[in-house]
Scaffold this active site. Structure first.
Site, short mmCIF file in Angstrom:
data_model
loop_
_atom_site.label_atom_id
_atom_site.label_comp_id
_atom_site.label_asym_id
_atom_site.label_seq_id
_atom_site.Cartn_x
_atom_site.Cartn_y
_atom_site.Cartn_z
CD GLU A 1 -2.83 -1.12 2.62
OE1 GLU A 1 -3.18 -0.22 3.05
OE2 GLU A 1 -3.30 -2.33 2.87
C1 GLA Z 1 -5.02 0.45 5.74
C2 GLA Z 1 -5.78 -0.74 4.96
C3 GLA Z 1 -6.22 -0.38 3.63
C4 GLA Z 1 -6.78 1.25 3.57
C5 GLA Z 1 -5.77 1.97 4.19
C6 GLA Z 1 -6.18 3.39 4.33
O1 GLA Z 1 -3.76 0.37 5.43
O2 GLA Z 1 -5.12 -1.96 4.87
O3 GLA Z 1 -7.26 -1.11 3.22
O4 GLA Z 1 -7.98 1.11 4.35
O5 GLA Z 1 -5.48 1.73 5.72
O6 GLA Z 1 -6.98 3.66 3.19
#
Ligand code: GLA
Length: 689
Positions: A601
């Site tokens: 992410e």
């Molecule tokens: C976390 C979750 C994601 C998303 C992010 C913020 O990292 O794993 O699914 O919700 O937060 O958007």
């Protein structure tokens, strides 16, 4: 209805603009070509296309430099301006606009640039303004340009607040090398009037580039009729039963993805009604290929009638050469047309440059490069084009979380998730599943008694209920997509380093204890034995948290729990954590036999510490820091390519990010690549300072 009113409004404003423009032209304050510009008159629209073979009024800023008109390449027409012999990287092309622009207006500057050097180059358009208090240089636009392709630079110049202006220069240069470069179609427009691209009233007695389709018809400027002013164009055809079109070549006028309006007035004194089609025809190597009819209109006898059509060139169109055609659909020997206008629709829909080097292609020998997107991105052709160009892995931002897939017990909703799978299949993109077990975005029914609605406790009976639900959820979801999702984030964010045992006190934990973690992995593996199963978390660079995660996964792995990797979310910022800490994390986690790493992410926050109101200079500085950090991180990921097998960005472009008002991604809101993007393609074009 709304669209209709809007259409009328647009037409009305195009008409008003056309009239203003006509008046301006007649009294001599506007001009479409610089050759008509005389000395010191302020202009609302000036274009330098170099077709008059004049270098002036452009000048060089470097002594040894030369400027000449060249016909090797041109953005439009035959000629462009070539800047050569640069000795210093700030040697460039200067245009003195002191007497051209009216300081009380904001101007939009557009120009096309081209270079033939073997690498990417960063182009800068800057202003040099001399006032009583001295000289000031300011970059107006910075853009990385690939070799051998004409690209547009856009900038705006606003001097409305500045007092005591003596001189204003615009400068174009290439700070990344002393390469030769070309400039073409340099335009300055007062921002408010920038939506009028072409207006022909034929008052100058020229047919303004219109051509009859064949020799059996002719076009002439006539006084016989006029919608406004004195002149219009008369179309006549000699052969019977022949419906020949009038065409207007508009090469380079239409940009992909942008919406245009075409409008003109037609008069015919012959038929009860004349049907007329207007459209665009594409040319390839000068030959007609396909055509699109944009509109049809019925023109009654003896009445000037407006013909209106709009056109948006599709994003994947490779065609740059267009003709607009006007074709009678009824047999008619002559008719008139007047006040021909092309304007953009006022709302500019920004588009990505799909010629940019592909990110996933660049890293294909290392790892997948992915992106998390909301469903709306899959239905937006502009987003889709960008996704397809750069990414070979996709994560649903929210659409495959428990609250989306099983909002009520036993009610599964797969319609949107299925769309992700279809999209990925169609476009040959891999998909990560995110996420099965999490303390957020999981409906509360999971943790409530089915009959009483009361909170489940950690009693054996309640544990059984929750475990059954977990099993059913995972089995239903994972087996539906069996063999199609290459990796699942099975458990998300189960560690809390502030707890004495390191386990987050989620409802999962409170009811089931740490056992829920291994159960989730076991159920997922049963449902899809080939999917790679990940534990995913944020702040994995925090040494205390890192240690907890390491111990947990090592322990599970030793127990034989089917777990194949750890996901580093990497929601980080320019200031934390250091690249060294990220490397330490990768090193530690991958020391567990059989554990791979996915960066799941990534986004790099810049404005968190500064708030949304950071000034342009600070923002630019931070975006350079962001780019550097990303490049250093990717160097680490590359170094560990045997364990890092997928790297996904959490969002496509800055305005889609969950970090509102921040600038954490690779593309800005207008789809333009940021320094962060270029740092992954060629860091040498990212500024040093
Ligand atoms: C976390 C979750 C994601 C998303 C992010 C913020 O990292 O794993 O699914 O919700 O937060 O958007």
């Amino acid at each position: 209805m709304k669209g209709c009113v809007y259409g009328k409004l647009k037409r009305f404003s195009a008409l008003i603009l056309a009239i203003l423009f006509l008046v301006a032209t007649l009294i001599g304050i506007g001009s479409t070509k610089v050759s008509k510009v005389s000395g010191a008159t302020k202009k609302s629209f000036v274009e330098f296309n170099f077709e008059n073979k004049l270098v002036a009024p452009f000048k060089t800023s470097g002594k040894s430099m030369t400027l000449k008109i060249d016909s090797t390449t041109a953005a439009e027409g035959t000629f462009s301006l070539l800047a050569s012999g640069r000795k210093q990287i700030d040697d460039g092309v200067l245009l003195d606009v002191t007497n051209i622009i009216d300081y009380s207006n904001e101007y939009t500057i557009t120009l096309y640039v081209y270079h033939k050097s073997s690498k990417l180059q960063r182009f800068v358009v800057s202003s040099e303004i001399e006032t009583k208090s001295g000289k000031e240089n300011k970059p107006l636009c910075e853009k990385v340009i690939m070799p051998n392709s004409w690209k547009k630079l856009d900038a705006s110049l606003n001097l409305t607040e500045l007092k005591g202006i003596k001189k204003v220069w615009l400068k174009v240069y290439v700070p990344t090398s002393t390469t030769n470069f070309y400039v073409d179609l340099f335009t300055l427009k007062v921002s408010e009037s920038s939506n009028l691209i072409k207006f022909e009233s034929f008052e100058d007695k020229s047919i303004a580039g219109f051509v009859p389709q064949d020799k059996k018809c002719k076009l002439s400027v006539t006084k016989e009729k006029a919608y406004q002013g004195t002149y219009s164009i008369k179309f006549q055809q000699t052969a019977k039963k022949q419906n020949t079109a009038v065409t207007l070549p508009v090469k380079g006028t239409f940009e992909k993805g942008k919406s245009y309006s075409i409008s003109f007035y037609v008069y015919q004194p012959i038929l009860k009604s004349l049907n007329l089609a207007v459209g665009v025809r594409f040319l390839e190597n000068g030959k007609n290929t396909k055509e699109i009819v944009l509109g049809k209109v019925t023109v009654p006898k003896n009445k000037w009638t407006e013909v209106f059509a709009s056109y948006t060139p599709s994003l994947d169109s490779k065609i740059k050469d267009f003709l607009i055609f006007i074709r009678p659909l009824s047999e008619i020997s002559y008719y008139y047309f007047d006040n021909f206008t092309i304007s953009d629709d006022g709302w500019y829909s920004a588009v990505p440059d799909l010629d940019l080097p592909s990110l996933s292609e660049k890293y294909k020998n290392y790892f997948k490069v992915g992106v998390a997107v909301p469903y709306k991105a899959l239905t937006n052709p502009v987003d889709v084009a960008l996704i397809k160009r750069h990414f070979n892995s996709i994560t649903a931002e929210n659409e495959m979380k428990p609250e989306a897939l099983e909002p009520y017990e036993g009610t599964f909703n797969f319609s949107i998730a299925d769309e992700y799978l279809n999209f990925c299949k169609k476009n040959n993109i891999a998909i990560r599943g995110h996420t099965l077990v999490w303390h957020q975005q999981t409906p509360s029914w999971f943790f409530q008694h089915p009959q009483t609605g009361e909170k489940l406790t950690n009693s054996e009976k309640d544990k059984k209920i929750l475990l059954e639900r977990l099993k059913k959820y995972i089995q239903t979801v994972v087996s539906r997509y069996k063999g199609r999702i290459y990796a699942w984030d099975v458990v998300n964010e189960a560690i809390d380093e502030n707890q004495p045992d390191g386990f987050r006190r989620s409802e999962w934990f409170n009811i089931l204890g740490p056992e829920y973690i291994e159960k989730a992995f076991i159920y997922t593996h049963q449902a899809d034995p080939n999917a790679l199963l990940f534990y995913n978390d944020y702040s994995t660079e925090n040494p205390v948290k890192r240690e907890y995660i390491y111990k947990l996964i090592k322990g599970l792995k030793e127990k034989g729990v089917p777990i194949h990797g750890i996901g580093l979310q990497c929601h980080i910022s320019v200031s934390w954590p250091s690249v060294e800490e990220v490397e330490k994390t990768i090193k530690l986690f991958s020391s567990i036999p059989g554990i791979k790493i996915h960066v799941t992410e990534i986004d790099i926050s810049v404005a968190k510490e500064f708030g949304e109101d950071i000034d342009e200079e600070t923002k630019r500085y931070l975006l350079i820091q962001q780019a550097r950090k990303l490049k250093d991180l990717f160097d680490v990921f590359k170094k560990y390519k045997n364990v890092v097998t997928s790297v996904s960005f959490w969002g496509l472009k800055d305005d889609y990010s969950w970090l509102k008002g921040d600038f954490p991604l690779l593309f800005d809101k207008d789809y333009q690549p940021k320094f962060a993007f270029w740092s992954l393609i060629d860091p040498s074009v990212v500024p040093e300072e």
